[in-house]
Design a protein around this motif. Structure first.
Motif, PDB file in Angstrom:
ATOM      1  N   ASP A 158       5.809   2.963  -1.041  1.00  0.00           N
ATOM      2  CA  ASP A 158       5.199   1.481  -1.068  1.00  0.00           C
ATOM      3  C   ASP A 158       5.654   0.872   0.040  1.00  0.00           C
TER       4      ASP A 158
ATOM      5  N   ASP B 244      -5.368  -0.583   6.017  1.00  0.00           N
ATOM      6  CA  ASP B 244      -5.088   0.734   5.225  1.00  0.00           C
ATOM      7  C   ASP B 244      -4.475   1.692   6.146  1.00  0.00           C
TER       8      ASP B 244
ATOM      9  N   ARG C 258       0.926  -1.192  -0.072  1.00  0.00           N
ATOM     10  CA  ARG C 258      -0.053  -0.085  -0.084  1.00  0.00           C
ATOM     11  C   ARG C 258       0.885   1.314  -0.051  1.00  0.00           C
ATOM     12  N   SER C 259       0.334   2.095  -0.312  1.00  0.00           N
ATOM     13  CA  SER C 259       1.150   3.474  -0.314  1.00  0.00           C
ATOM     14  C   SER C 259       0.852   4.508   0.785  1.00  0.00           C
ATOM     15  N   ARG C 260       1.858   4.749   1.386  1.00  0.00           N
ATOM     16  CA  ARG C 260       1.725   5.559   2.741  1.00  0.00           C
ATOM     17  C   ARG C 260       2.688   6.689   2.748  1.00  0.00           C
TER      18      ARG C 260
END
Ligand code: C2O
Ligand code: CU
Length: 500
Positions: A83, A89, A70-72
């Motif tokens: 990434d 989430d 996931r992108s943070r």
């Protein structure tokens, strides 16, 4: 009577590597001779311990966790988001009430196998999440349900147990809080997850493992965060009683945790009740936790600091800001948590097992990578859950053992129900946070320092120190014991202890 290490050997061969329905057997797919991943022929399928039965009337807390990229946004824009790997989430925090069962479904959407190890939970062996030892690795696209009733209250976490440097290093971890231990409620309960990220100026990961790091104190990150933020400010009730659950989930960093601007007390170590100790600086190696209790100042806007004193210069890692109309509470005295339900070791009757931590120069002679039927590459080292070199050993035996078994024999076998002392002797010039799966132990004596006796699942052993821990071996199974500087774990400082 002393226990002689290495006398018990695993008779069964383990670790059939199964991928996409194809069971690999030695010799079949080009392993170098002498290295046996799986026994050829039928009947060699690994058997794993049986999952616990959940009673029909169990109170169940269900969670769905999907391990995926996931992108943070770790660094402020314009630096791009990173990434990372995560289970949910946002930050992953699971809260249960004591007595509830956790039913966590892990969906693996990574490109490699994974598992979840529930760090510090005294759970049945089958749920411990060690691939090849307690369960089959969960392959890409597969799911696995973890179902157990955590016996103890406290602050815990969970993480993968293979290729951990990469998976945990990229973010795969979650917090597990088991509520029900307070004798007086707090006004606010704050989870603080400390960790570094090893990223470059544009937010991309840098190599997580280096020979220089793995053979010394570990490879350090450069971007220090609490709950994925740099020096965050948490608004908490002015004049309120605050519980801080501090977790060091970094893979190599040590924190000497202190608080400035208010008095604070340590009330739990690794989730387990400790009679309140006034906090000066509390040392937390990788995987260690401390719960603090404190009273916020009354004046709105006032800040107090969480400080790491381990560095040459103290570093403020987070702040708490008094917010809203001040609460009017009676004078503060730290309230102890409820006592733990862990059996008390009978130290006078205990046998002692010595565990020497040392360097190891044995190269892990690994055959070439495997090309799987689906075209993917399976590293031999991945199947063993270690890197391609070893630098460290327990009692002279680096993981894997010199035998041709995939899993080495246990370092020691303990008899169920008896108390054992493990004397951990650090013969290296580096600290090692040593972690036992399956049992919570009492740290009670050191050759170097005065020890406040306390419960732990991970404990730091300093260079030249001989540290004694004790526990009742009441949880049957094969359990891991390893250093929680993950690079040390993956380069040899790992073993199995057995309880029968
Ligand atoms: Cu948190 Cu085997 O470790
Ligand atoms: Cu270590």
């Amino acid at each position: 009577m002393p226990i002689i290490p290495g006398q018990n050997s695993i008779s069964r061969r383990r670790a059939i590597l199964s991928l996409g329905g194809v069971v690999l057997s030695a010799g079949g797919l080009g392993y170098a001779s002498g290295h046996v991943l799986a026994e050829s022929g039928k009947g060699a399928q690994q058997t794993y311990p049986a999952a616990p039965d959940m009673p029909a009337n169990a109170k169940v807390h269900a969670e769905s966790l999907t391990a995926i990229q996931r992108s943070r946004q770790l660094v402020t824009p314009p630096t791009r988001a990173t990434d990372i790997l995560s289970y949910t989430d946002g930050p992953t925090v699971i809260r249960l009430k004591q007595g509830e069962w956790l039913e966590a479904t892990l969906n693996n959407r990574l490109h490699e196998h994974t598992t979840i190890h529930w760090h510090g939970i005294r759970l049945p062996n089958a749920m411990d999440g060690v691939p090849y030892l307690t369960q089959k690795p969960i392959m890409p696209g597969e799911s696995f349900v973890y179902r157990f009733q955590p016996p103890d209250t406290g602050t815990f976490f969970f993480h993968p147990h293979c290729n951990t440097v990469e998976q945990l290093g990229r973010g795969l971890a979650g917090v597990l809080v088991i509520e029900g231990d307070e004798t007086r409620p707090h006004d606010h309960d704050l989870v603080c997850v400390y960790r570094d990220w090893r990223i470059d100026a544009v937010g991309r990961f840098q190599p997580m493992m280096t020979d220089a790091g793995a053979s010394k104190a570990g490879t350090f990150g450069n971007h220090r965060t609490i709950n994925d933020q740099v020096q965050p400010v948490f608004k908490v009730p002015a004049g309120g009683d605050i519980r801080v659950r501090f977790l060091n989930v970094d893979m190599s960093r040590v924190v000497d945790l202190g608080v400035t601007g208010a008095d604070a007390w340590v009330i739990a170590t690794d989730g387990n009740q400790l009679p309140p100790q006034k906090l000066k600086a509390w040392r937390l190696g990788p995987a260690m936790r401390a719960d603090l209790t404190l009273r916020m100042p009354k004046e709105a806007g006032t800040r107090i600091q969480l400080v790491n004193y381990y560095a040459a210069q103290p570093i403020v890692i987070a702040e708490l800001e008094a917010a809203d109309t001040p609460l009017d509470r009676p004078d503060f005295a730290p309230a102890p948590l409820k006592a733990v339900a862990i059996p008390e070791p009978d130290i006078d009757s205990a046998e002692t097992f010595q565990l020497r931590l040392s360097a190891s120069s044995s190269p892990a002679q690994l055959p070439a990578d495997l090309v799987m039927p689906d075209g993917s590459i399976q590293r031999y080292a991945d199947a063993l859950c270690l890197a391609s070199k070893t630098f460290w050993a327990f009692n002279g035996q680096p993981w894997p053992n010199a035998s041709h078994e995939v899993l080495p024999p246990p370092l020691v076998t303990f008899k169920r129900g008896r108390t054992y002392i493990i004397e951990i002797i650090n013969q290296t010039p580096h600290i090692h946070p040593i972690h036992l799966h399956g049992h919570t132990f009492k740290v009670f004596a050191s050759s170097k320092n005065d020890v406040i006796p306390h419960w732990a699942d991970t404990t730091i052993v300093a260079p030249k120190e001989r540290l004694k821990i004790a526990f009742v071996a009441d949880n049957p199974g094969d359990w891991m014991i390893h250093c929680h500087i993950i690079e040390h774990q993956e380069t040899g400082m790992m073993g199995i202890y057995r309880v029968v």
